[in-house]
Write a protein that holds these residues in place. Structure first.
Motif, short mmCIF file in Angstrom:
data_model
loop_
_atom_site.label_atom_id
_atom_site.label_comp_id
_atom_site.label_asym_id
_atom_site.label_seq_id
_atom_site.Cartn_x
_atom_site.Cartn_y
_atom_site.Cartn_z
N SER A 1 -3.88 -28.20 60.45
CA SER A 1 -4.46 -28.30 61.77
C SER A 1 -3.41 -27.76 62.67
N ARG A 2 -3.93 -27.10 63.71
CA ARG A 2 -2.95 -26.86 64.87
C ARG A 2 -3.51 -27.38 66.15
N ALA A 3 -2.39 -27.42 67.30
CA ALA A 3 -2.53 -27.62 68.45
C ALA A 3 -1.66 -26.71 69.36
N ARG B 1 1.12 -24.31 67.57
CA ARG B 1 1.75 -24.34 66.58
C ARG B 1 0.99 -25.40 65.45
N THR B 2 1.26 -25.05 64.36
CA THR B 2 0.68 -25.93 63.07
C THR B 2 1.17 -27.21 63.29
N THR B 3 0.48 -28.27 62.83
CA THR B 3 0.75 -29.56 63.00
C THR B 3 0.82 -30.38 61.67
N THR B 4 -0.07 -29.89 60.78
CA THR B 4 -0.21 -30.42 59.27
C THR B 4 -0.65 -29.42 58.39
N ILE B 5 -0.24 -29.23 57.31
CA ILE B 5 -0.66 -27.99 56.42
C ILE B 5 -0.53 -28.43 55.03
N ARG B 6 -1.43 -27.64 54.07
CA ARG B 6 -1.39 -27.97 52.54
C ARG B 6 -0.72 -26.53 52.14
#
Length: 310
Positions: A264-266, A286-291
């Motif tokens: 996810s990004r915001a 910026r990226t908020t969560t990533i796998r």
């Protein structure tokens, strides 16, 4: 309203085309507030954008790659034209990007760097308003009051970007990609709320690394966007943006690579008019969560110029 102010109203609703590089994850990370706009027939835009991305890249832990960072850049020239489609408001957009990047990290414990530059894959999109706004002339558009709209779009990514089959990392992707998307927008006074949902579908790259005869395929990649924006005055608006994407598992010669993406990004966007038919738009995200994929900061700056058919 003055003629210049009317121009600013629709200029404020059309975003400069998002920058694009040759990887599926970066395409899914697009944050494009007010991309679905209603404009009068014969409206034209040309846009020039510049973007920088920097950050870490997360790979499948089973690969002998670690501590990877990347700095990417792109410039993009885009064109927009509004038209009628069986009586409905519609538009077409095309974009032609050029990208470059520097990547460094550890490969089997050895520090390695590489640089890439060249044309990235071009993009074309057709958008049709399904509910809300019919095709309108300029006099009819002056009476239009925004409300709820439902749009459908179809995007094609054209594999004209710089690609070499003996390289694992390229600017171009050497395959076609297609994205159908549905978008809902709601104007609430000076506020605008938007939600998009789409899926990228990819053809097979039949000239993949390392031999040039390998085949790389990719599962569909779903992407979702949400935006809330506020108009301070005609042409001057700011938005909070968010996106989430998931899927895109790849395989080479039928062997899965265990690289399903989920992130996810915001971000924030500011659009500023500089003349009655010109605007500058800046965005930071910026990226908020990533796998798996790029954990990037992204900064973009775009300029757009608008005119009507006579």
């Amino acid at each position: 309203m003055r003629r210049g102010s009317r121009t600013l109203v629709f200029l404020a609703r059309v975003s400069v085309w998002g920058l694009v590089l040759g990887t599926g994850s970066l395409r899914a990370q697009d944050l494009d507030p007010r991309a679905y706009a209603v404009t009068p027939l014969g409206t034209n835009f040309v846009g020039l954008g510049f973007g920088r991305s920097w950050g870490d890249v997360t790979f499948d832990p089973s690969l002998p790659v670690s501590d990877v960072t990347a700095r990417l850049g792109a410039v993009s020239l885009g064109y927009y034209r509004s038209l009628g489609f069986f009586g409905r408001s519609a538009n077409v957009r095309v974009a032609f990007p050029y990208g470059w990047g520097h990547i460094e990290g550890l490969l089997n414990g050895t520090f390695t760097t590489l640089d890439r530059y060249g044309l990235a894959d071009a993009r074309a999109q057709l958008t049709v308003n399904l509910f809300g706004a019919p095709a309108m002339s300029r006099p009819e558009f002056r009476q239009y009051r925004p409300g709820m709209n439902l749009f459908a779009s179809f995007t094609v990514l054209i594999p004209n970007g710089n690609y070499h089959s003996d390289r694992l990392i390229n600017i171009g992707s050497n395959r076609w990609a297609f994205k159908p998307e549905i978008a809902w927008t709601q104007a609430l006074g000076k506020w605008t709320v938007e939600a998009y949902a789409g899926v990228w579908f990819f053809t097979t790259n039949t000239s993949y690394y390392p031999s040039g005869t390998s085949e790389r395929s990719q599962d569909p990649l779903a992407s979702y966007q949400g935006h809330v924006s506020y108009t301070f005055r005609p042409g001057l608006w700011a938005a909070f943006d968010a996106t989430y994407y998931s899927g895109g598992l790849t395989s080479v010669n039928g062997v899965s690579k265990n690289d399903r993406q989920s992130a996810s990004r915001a971000g924030l966007t500011l659009n500023v008019p500089v003349a009655s038919n010109q605007a500058i738009k800046g965005q930071f995200a910026r990226t908020t969560t990533i796998r798996i994929g790029g954990k990037f900061n992204v900064a973009t700056l775009g300029y757009s110029y608008a005119w009507y058919d006579k």
